[in-house]
Design a protein around this motif. Structure first.
Motif, PDB file in Angstrom:
ATOM      1  N   ALA A 106       8.462  27.622 -40.885  1.00 45.92           N
ATOM      2  CA  ALA A 106       8.572  29.446 -40.583  1.00 45.92           C
ATOM      3  C   ALA A 106       8.910  29.516 -39.077  1.00 45.92           C
ATOM      4  O   ALA A 106       9.687  30.426 -39.003  1.00 45.92           O
TER       5      ALA A 106
ATOM      6  N   MET B 151      -1.319  29.187 -48.830  1.00 46.40           N
ATOM      7  CA  MET B 151      -0.478  30.119 -48.260  1.00 46.40           C
ATOM      8  C   MET B 151      -0.911  31.753 -48.649  1.00 46.40           C
ATOM      9  O   MET B 151       0.419  32.250 -49.304  1.00 46.40           O
TER      10      MET B 151
ATOM     11  N   TRP C 285       0.979  34.428 -47.117  1.00 44.47           N
ATOM     12  CA  TRP C 285       2.693  34.543 -47.004  1.00 44.47           C
ATOM     13  C   TRP C 285       3.126  35.338 -48.210  1.00 44.47           C
ATOM     14  O   TRP C 285       4.362  35.442 -48.001  1.00 44.47           O
TER      15      TRP C 285
ATOM     16  N   ALA D 223       9.045  33.357 -45.270  1.00 44.06           N
ATOM     17  CA  ALA D 223       8.138  33.137 -46.269  1.00 44.06           C
ATOM     18  C   ALA D 223       8.716  32.113 -47.095  1.00 44.06           C
ATOM     19  O   ALA D 223       8.333  31.075 -47.674  1.00 44.06           O
TER      20      ALA D 223
END
Length: 407
Positions: free
Chosen positions: A62, A250, A253, A283
């Motif tokens: 990222a 995640m 995200w 993402a």
């Protein structure tokens, strides 16, 4: 002229909104946060969120995307390389063959589920929802003006709906079935044999589609994960939903996806194009790194989840009135707690429902959990085990002490 000064104002809100319930999970988290803001030590076992950090290699991807200036709009169904990586994942992990034009990447698996329901269900059509179910399934069906039909599995069968139950519930108005495996909230996992029997039922009813929520795929304590789309006779009528929040830690995200027959995928893309368009570019690059990195980080987390499950089961076996099946996946326990209904709390109020019990535990034990009503199982409660060991031990110590106060 009639006096209208005392008439209640008409709400400007739409009927569809007023017919929807707020997510019970989010509602309990709100209450817990309000108490935490007052300085109260709340142990939050209501949210389905891993307590692990996103693996570093995913964060690094990222950061690299930001440095590369990858900050522009993306294609509605997702960047091509991520959609190809998802196809590769399906082939590697599930022995399923998809092309990138059958994949739609969304802002979380929740949006993928909503896209599918809104793309398939017409007003008045029935959607069979396997219960206990995740809190948003019924509300999505209501939003589509469909008719949710709840089909409840028995505790003796780990809350899993059987093929015979499904056969008996299908009518000419049935359009879709919805379920999760591993299941949120019960942790139950459908075996390949059980899904094969369900596939045989669906094969006899070609108007019925299936929405398979596999977001907890990697958090499986009993071996091979089975996908309904594996069965040749019905694979073109199965929409498979997955994502990154659970297996790769995640949650924030907001990255999920679905795989479906190309015309259904195109319909979901069309729906998404008018609501959010493509999800976050950063993402998506992180998700690409996650898939290319394999599942070793997920396997490490699963080992911790298994240990925590066993720790909690060992504790709750000594709590009277907690009838707790052993979950085969996910990170929850889902005890049947009706033994505490119609008991008196110390303040003289009556614990009539699992919501009453959840609120009592929040205020007395300072432990947040979610009532079973929200999952189609009003006699149960859901507790997340995605917390540190010491937090879990302390939470259930408090719970046991608070329950002992009920008259």
């Amino acid at each position: 002229m009639p006096d209208t000064t005392t008439l209640a104002p008409v709400s400007p809100l739409s009927h569809r909104l007023l017919a929807m319930n707020e997510s019970a999970t989010i509602a309990m988290v709100k209450k817990a946060r309000e108490l935490m803001a007052k300085g109260i030590d709340i142990i939050n076992l209501s949210f389905g969120e891993p307590d692990f950090q996103t693996p570093q290699y995913i964060k690094d991807a990222a950061k690299q995307a930001l440095d590369d200036g990858y900050t522009f709009y993306t294609p509605v169904p997702g960047i091509p390389e991520l959609r190809q990586a998802i196809c590769d994942k399906f082939k590697r992990d599930n022995q399923l063959d998809f092309q990138p034009n059958q994949i739609v990447v969304s802002t979380g698996a929740k949006q993928a589920l909503a896209n599918a329901v809104l793309s398939l269900v017409n007003p008045g059509e029935e959607v069979i929802v396997f219960a206990p179910y995740w809190v948003s399934y019924e509300e999505m069906v209501k939003l589509a003006e469909g008719v949710p039909v709840t089909l409840v599995g028995t505790l003796e069968n780990e809350y899993k709906v059987t093929a015979a139950q499904l056969e008996a519930a299908i009518t000419p108005r049935t359009k879709l079935i919805m379920y999760s495996s591993p299941c949120n909230p019960t942790g139950a996992v459908f075996s390949r044999e059980e899904l094969g029997e369900i596939a045989e039922v669906l094969a006899r009813h070609p108007q019925v589609y299936a929405l398979a929520d596999e977001i907890y795929e990697y958090i499986n304590f009993v071996g091979e994960h089975a996908s309904l789309a594996h069965f040749e006779a019905i694979k073109d009528r199965v929409i498979t939903v997955n994502g990154f929040s659970k297996g790769y830690a995640m949650t924030g995200w907001r990255l999920g996806y679905l795989a479906a027959r190309q015309d259904i995928a195109a319909a979901c893309e069309k729906m998404q194009s008018q609501i959010t368009s493509g999800t976050c570019s950063i993402a998506q690059r992180a998700g690409l790194a996650a898939l290319r990195g394999g599942r070793s980080s997920a396997d490490e987390m699963v080992a911790a989840y298994r240990r925590r499950r066993d720790l909690v089961l060992d504790i709750v076996k000594d709590i009277p009135g907690f009838n707790t099946p052993t979950p085969s996946g996910a990170f929850y326990i889902f005890p049947e707690v009706s033994a505490y209904f119609n008991r008196l709390a110390p303040d003289g109020s009556t614990i009539a429902t699992s919501m009453d019990l959840a609120l009592y535990l929040l205020n007395d034990a300072h432990v947040s959990a979610v009532s079973g009503d929200a999952f189609g199982a009003p006699e149960c409660m859901r507790f997340s085990t995605a917390a540190a060991d010491d937090k879990l031990v302390e939470a259930f110590r408090r719970i046991k002490a608070s329950l002992a106060k009920l008259g």
